[in-house]
Scaffold this motif. Structure first.
Motif, short mmCIF file in Angstrom:
data_model
loop_
_atom_site.label_atom_id
_atom_site.label_comp_id
_atom_site.label_asym_id
_atom_site.label_seq_id
_atom_site.Cartn_x
_atom_site.Cartn_y
_atom_site.Cartn_z
N VAL A 159 -7.57 -28.28 194.88
CA VAL A 159 -8.56 -27.22 195.03
C VAL A 159 -8.76 -26.60 193.65
O VAL A 159 -7.79 -26.30 192.96
CB VAL A 159 -8.13 -26.13 196.03
N VAL A 160 -10.03 -26.42 193.27
CA VAL A 160 -10.36 -25.90 191.94
C VAL A 160 -11.09 -24.57 192.10
O VAL A 160 -12.09 -24.48 192.82
CB VAL A 160 -11.24 -26.88 191.15
N THR A 161 -10.59 -23.54 191.43
CA THR A 161 -11.20 -22.22 191.50
C THR A 161 -11.14 -21.54 190.15
O THR A 161 -10.25 -21.84 189.34
CB THR A 161 -10.48 -21.34 192.55
N GLY A 162 -12.05 -20.63 189.89
CA GLY A 162 -11.94 -19.77 188.75
C GLY A 162 -10.96 -18.65 189.05
O GLY A 162 -10.51 -18.49 190.19
N ALA A 163 -10.61 -17.87 188.03
CA ALA A 163 -9.68 -16.76 188.23
C ALA A 163 -10.28 -15.48 187.65
O ALA A 163 -10.67 -15.43 186.49
CB ALA A 163 -8.34 -17.05 187.56
N GLY A 164 -10.37 -14.47 188.53
CA GLY A 164 -10.75 -13.13 188.10
C GLY A 164 -9.53 -12.23 188.26
O GLY A 164 -8.79 -11.99 187.32
N ALA A 264 -16.12 -23.89 187.91
CA ALA A 264 -15.28 -24.64 188.85
C ALA A 264 -15.74 -26.08 188.99
O ALA A 264 -14.92 -27.00 189.05
CB ALA A 264 -15.28 -23.94 190.21
N LEU A 265 -17.07 -26.30 189.04
CA LEU A 265 -17.58 -27.67 189.15
C LEU A 265 -17.22 -28.48 187.92
O LEU A 265 -16.76 -29.63 188.03
CB LEU A 265 -19.10 -27.66 189.35
#
Length: 325
Positions: A159-164, A264-265
């Motif tokens: 699973v790929v996500t950005g981080a805030g 993320a993409l």
């Protein structure tokens, strides 16, 4: 019925957001986008806001009539104002910089109050100084319900996500470990953000002191909610590549994705390429964190990106090579 009981009903999870198959050029690799733009307020921040309110009510910090305060901007403020309105709570958000109608209008349309503060880092002290409950999305970063929903839909390899705030990657990583799953978590990190160097150097107090240009993700410091022990990989992504990937999402799906989704993409495609080079197959899920028409005047506008010095075309050909229409 008590206010708390009614509030918990308001804060109950909604229907699952859909998965979108995105065709990729790497044989044996399946890439899915988890479309969080289908949330009522149009972004992954909807889950964050729900979790923060639920935690604050459960801890006895928010009750009927409590003034709720936050220091933030963009999608987080809109999502929190949406929940505050449904809970009948006053909501004040402290935003950085000078007032702009584009930032203030969506919150004020939901009954929230916007106050703007300079310099930008003063927003946190300004929020704490108010007579109300400071939600503090970066300090608390409450875990939300994304992982449970996602793994009921599909069992990906990554699973790929950005981080805030760091809450999403931590929520996913904790769920995976608690349920002994083989899935791994990758964080996609934009330029100027502290997460990639902090994770690489094992420096939880790492700070760049520079703001991210990608709305919603990237931080000038490693936030308390980021759990490096629950993350398997952090992939740095150039800002121009993030914007180009957001445009590619729009070309393939029609959704005016934000650049955080593009980040993320891009990272997911980089990961897919590495897997293919190693002869691996599998399923990847990248979070499509938001999509909104307002992005058409920024990330999807050539004049805007040129003014920001973002060479989007440099990455467009590679994206079209890696994805197929």
């Amino acid at each position: 019925m008590s206010w708390n009981t009614t509030a918990l009903g308001v804060l109950a999870p909604g229907p699952p957001t859909p998965l979108i198959d995105l065709p990729v050029a790497a044989p044996g690799i399946r890439l899915l986008l988890k479309d969080e733009s289908r949330q009522p307020t149009g972004s992954l921040r909807h889950r964050h806001a729900r979790a923060l309110f639920r935690q604050a009510i459960a801890d006895g910090l928010v009750g009927e009539g409590t003034i709720v305060v936050e220091a933030t901007g963009g999608d987080a403020a809109v999502a929190q104002a949406w929940f505050a309105r449904r809970l009948g709570l006053p909501y004040i958000v402290i935003m950085p910089g000078e007032r702009t109608e584009a930032r203030a209008r969506p919150v004020e349309a939901l009954g929230g109050e916007c106050r703007f503060v300079t310099p930008p880092l003063a927003i946190y002290d300004a929020a704490r100084a108010l007579d109300g409950h400071f939600l503090d999305q970066f300090g608390r970063a409450a875990p939300h319900d994304l992982a449970e929903e996602l793994f009921a839909q599909v069992r990906p390899d990554w699973v790929v996500t950005g981080a805030g705030t760091g809450a999403t990657s931590a929520t996913l990583g904790r769920w995976i470990r608690d349920h002994a799953l083989s899935c791994r978590v990758a964080v996609a990190d934009p330029e100027n953000s502290a997460y990639f160097p902090g994770w690489t150097l094992d420096a939880p107090d790492y700070a760049t002191g520079m703001p991210s240009r990608i709305e919603g993700i990237g931080r000038p410091r490693v936030e308390p909610g980021f759990r490096p022990d629950l993350v398997d990989l952090v992939i740095p992504v150039p800002d121009a590549a993030s914007v180009a990937a957001a445009r590619r999402i729009r070309e393939l799906t029609g959704l005016p994705a934000g650049a955080a989704s593009g980040t993320a993409l891009w990272a997911a495609l980089e990961l897919a390429g590495r897997m293919h080079a190693r002869g691996e197959s599998g399923t990847l899920v990248a979070l499509l964190g938001d999509a909104a028409d307002r992005h058409l005047a920024t990330y999807h506008d050539d004049a805007w990106t040129a003014a920001k010095g973002l060479d989007v075309e440099r990455h467009t050909g590679e994206l079209r090579h890696r994805t197929t229409a």
